[in-house]
Write an enzyme that holds these catalytic residues in place. Sequence first.
Site, mmCIF file in Angstrom:
data_model
loop_
_atom_site.group_PDB
_atom_site.id
_atom_site.type_symbol
_atom_site.label_atom_id
_atom_site.label_comp_id
_atom_site.label_asym_id
_atom_site.label_seq_id
_atom_site.Cartn_x
_atom_site.Cartn_y
_atom_site.Cartn_z
ATOM 1 N N CYS A 73 5.365 4.863 62.925
ATOM 2 C CA CYS A 73 4.008 5.421 62.831
ATOM 3 C C CYS A 73 3.506 6.100 64.111
ATOM 4 O O CYS A 73 2.860 7.152 64.017
ATOM 5 C CB CYS A 73 3.019 4.377 62.322
ATOM 6 S SG CYS A 73 3.359 2.691 62.763
ATOM 7 N N ARG A 112 14.128 -4.191 65.826
ATOM 8 C CA ARG A 112 13.233 -5.282 66.196
ATOM 9 C C ARG A 112 14.073 -6.518 66.512
ATOM 10 O O ARG A 112 15.003 -6.838 65.780
ATOM 11 C CB ARG A 112 12.236 -5.588 65.073
ATOM 12 C CG ARG A 112 11.338 -4.405 64.760
ATOM 13 C CD ARG A 112 10.369 -4.693 63.631
ATOM 14 N NE ARG A 112 9.673 -3.471 63.232
ATOM 15 C CZ ARG A 112 8.868 -3.375 62.174
ATOM 16 N NH1 ARG A 112 8.657 -4.443 61.422
ATOM 17 N NH2 ARG A 112 8.277 -2.234 61.870
ATOM 18 N N GLN A 141 13.573 2.288 57.387
ATOM 19 C CA GLN A 141 12.412 2.256 56.497
ATOM 20 C C GLN A 141 12.296 3.577 55.741
ATOM 21 O O GLN A 141 12.519 4.646 56.314
ATOM 22 C CB GLN A 141 11.138 2.028 57.304
ATOM 23 C CG GLN A 141 11.063 0.670 57.981
ATOM 24 C CD GLN A 141 9.817 0.545 58.835
ATOM 25 O OE1 GLN A 141 9.554 1.371 59.702
ATOM 26 N NE2 GLN A 141 9.040 -0.490 58.589
ATOM 27 N N ASP A 169 9.878 5.352 55.196
ATOM 28 C CA ASP A 169 8.522 5.363 55.735
ATOM 29 C C ASP A 169 7.819 6.676 55.437
ATOM 30 O O ASP A 169 8.437 7.739 55.397
ATOM 31 C CB ASP A 169 8.598 5.188 57.250
ATOM 32 C CG ASP A 169 7.526 4.266 57.783
ATOM 33 O OD1 ASP A 169 6.604 3.933 57.010
ATOM 34 O OD2 ASP A 169 7.604 3.888 58.952
ATOM 35 N N HIS A 203 3.653 8.480 56.188
ATOM 36 C CA HIS A 203 2.275 8.322 56.631
ATOM 37 C C HIS A 203 1.467 9.493 56.105
ATOM 38 O O HIS A 203 1.853 10.650 56.260
ATOM 39 C CB HIS A 203 2.217 8.221 58.153
ATOM 40 C CG HIS A 203 2.916 7.010 58.667
ATOM 41 N ND1 HIS A 203 4.230 7.048 59.098
ATOM 42 C CD2 HIS A 203 2.507 5.722 58.754
ATOM 43 C CE1 HIS A 203 4.587 5.824 59.451
ATOM 44 N NE2 HIS A 203 3.572 5.009 59.260
ATOM 45 N N LYS A 210 -3.705 -4.255 53.518
ATOM 46 C CA LYS A 210 -2.548 -3.672 52.840
ATOM 47 C C LYS A 210 -2.428 -4.220 51.424
ATOM 48 O O LYS A 210 -3.030 -5.236 51.068
ATOM 49 C CB LYS A 210 -1.271 -3.953 53.627
ATOM 50 C CG LYS A 210 -0.993 -5.426 53.880
ATOM 51 C CD LYS A 210 0.287 -5.603 54.682
ATOM 52 C CE LYS A 210 0.564 -7.087 54.931
ATOM 53 N NZ LYS A 210 1.898 -7.310 55.529
ATOM 54 N N HIS A 216 -0.165 4.042 55.541
ATOM 55 C CA HIS A 216 1.255 3.727 55.735
ATOM 56 C C HIS A 216 1.839 3.365 54.375
ATOM 57 O O HIS A 216 1.211 2.648 53.604
ATOM 58 C CB HIS A 216 1.430 2.533 56.670
ATOM 59 C CG HIS A 216 0.745 2.655 57.992
ATOM 60 N ND1 HIS A 216 1.427 2.721 59.186
ATOM 61 C CD2 HIS A 216 -0.576 2.699 58.317
ATOM 62 C CE1 HIS A 216 0.554 2.798 60.182
ATOM 63 N NE2 HIS A 216 -0.665 2.777 59.685
#
Length: 646
Positions: free
Chosen positions: A337, A366, A384, A386, A388, A472, A518
Amino acid sequence: MIKITFPDGSIREYNEGVNGLQIAESISSRLAQDVLACGVNGETYDLGRPINEDANFVLYKWDDEEGKHAFWHTSAHLLAEALQELYPGIQFGIGPAIENGFYYDVDPGEAVIKESDLPAVEAKMLELAAKKEDVVRKSIAKTDALKMFGDRGETYKCELISELEDGHITTYTQGAFTDLCRGPHLMTTAPIKAIKLTTVAGAYWRGHEDRKMLTRIYGITFPKKKMLDEYLVLLEEAKKRDHRKIGKEMQLFMFSETVGKGLPMWLPKGTALRLRLQEFLRRIQTRYDYQEVITPPIGNKLLYVTSGHYAKYGKDAFQPIHTPEEGEEYFLKPMNCPHHCEIYKNFPRSYKDLPLRIAEFGTVCRYEQSGELHGLTRVRSFTQDDAHIFCRPEQVKDEFLRVMDIISIVFRSMDFQNFEAQISLRDKVNREKYIGSDDNWEKAEQAIIEACAEKGLPAKIEYGEAAFYGPKLDFMVKDAIGRRWQLGTIQVDYNLPERFELEYMGSDNQKHRPVMIHRAPFGSMERFVAVLIEHTAGKFPLWLTPEQVVILPISEKFNEYAEQVKMYLKIHEIRAIVDDRNEKIGRKIRDNEMKRIPYMLIVGEKEAENGEVSVRRQGEGDKGTMKFEEFAKILNEEVQNMINKW
């Protein structure tokens, strides 16, 4: 008198200090026998805990998660009570309820607790449960708690107590065992009728590798033995479906200690499957006007300081990369992000440019504790799916609804028919762990609640489960054997746009702040594939499976014809292989059944002469003989029919 409001909106008055059991008894004596805990203004209470103010109230039975949680939390204490009798001097860490059962971390001192010891512990637990011991909650002063547990030599409990605020400490006692605990619990051990301790593992105290390794004992309990028997059957089925086992058998992925713990490597078949999933989502995203980007695998430390991630997670991340330039630090990318915020800032934006939907299959790293790593579901490097979405405040709900549509398509295509939603909001009391204004939080939370209502999607509200930057909506999928997995997620964020000073020019020629959503329908490619493997037992949908067809020549004389069939199928975009081993056909069929390839084509003299194949379908057996051109047409139509559904 206090007013108690029930889920159906009805209100009854009771004397102040009434407890959940008394309320249940006032409704029905039968109901009172079944309830395990109660909800008071969103907090789960023991049935015996007094209620001293007006409250929204709900009763929890075994079928409710909160009921199971109280049941299993008490079972964890029952385990500790049994261990205390069997292993004098044992010290206790923490013993929470988990999604399926409970565990307790213990330090048995010089003793060693092995899996072969578990039946004796189970027997002791059943003996204690049969005594129907009352479980008694007590508030205690911090100094008294430190003295009580200190006198018992409970160093782990004293460490936990030292970090607690005075006035908020409670203990629970059953029989001769007293534990530091917030609850909730059952009122008595009587409902615990069936017990199974499943595994013994090691766990570092408080999850830190520099702390002592404790013994973690996992278990599960039920109010009826029949429930335990059914669970054990499912447990055996789960072992058969273990994605680590199937992934190895199907040659999808691997791990190497030399490469590093928790760092998966995708083998050719697994890579093909993963890329097919990505292309599937790309096609959907194109319909919804997403633009794909690629960002670097590392980022300057200042990027994550700006986003707030460093303050929250910096200590638990991979340590900084120091460059030759003095004072310059980089991090392995822990999330996408912040990079996408910088992409947004690259150009001046107008209200006409919004919503801007940026997508990336971005690999992040991570540092998970080694004891927490588990196959593909818990790794240190993952990708991910992902995206946005940057939009105007009045566009938030519509964009949220569009993302819900995408997630619905993904779940339907994978035959995840049984799923539920969870709205994760801020903790009602502790607001320190969140960033951003109350006003922004309230707007974001309301947008999610309204979107779920508009879709008619039943959603459970969980307080305290929000991300630190915003609320979320998480999607919990039940797989083929009833296990729950958290997969897709959508998060509304008013905070990162502020931290990165994102702007757009409004129709009023004034600068405004966009809202950021997200979104990750898969969650991560690794976790999604793991869940998909276990849901399907490796028998993937025909459009997705790495190998759709295996051709089995009866003898080596027909290898050349088998290759001819394979080439035809490949030209027609069918993934086919030939098993030309010098084995009997029965052995080849059995072996390829184990590989979970949907179709087997058997070819011999008759088939080679007539340009035919003898078709077998996985799990269905012989489907007859046909021209291989006809088979190709049928298979492609089957795939196309699947794809047309979404």
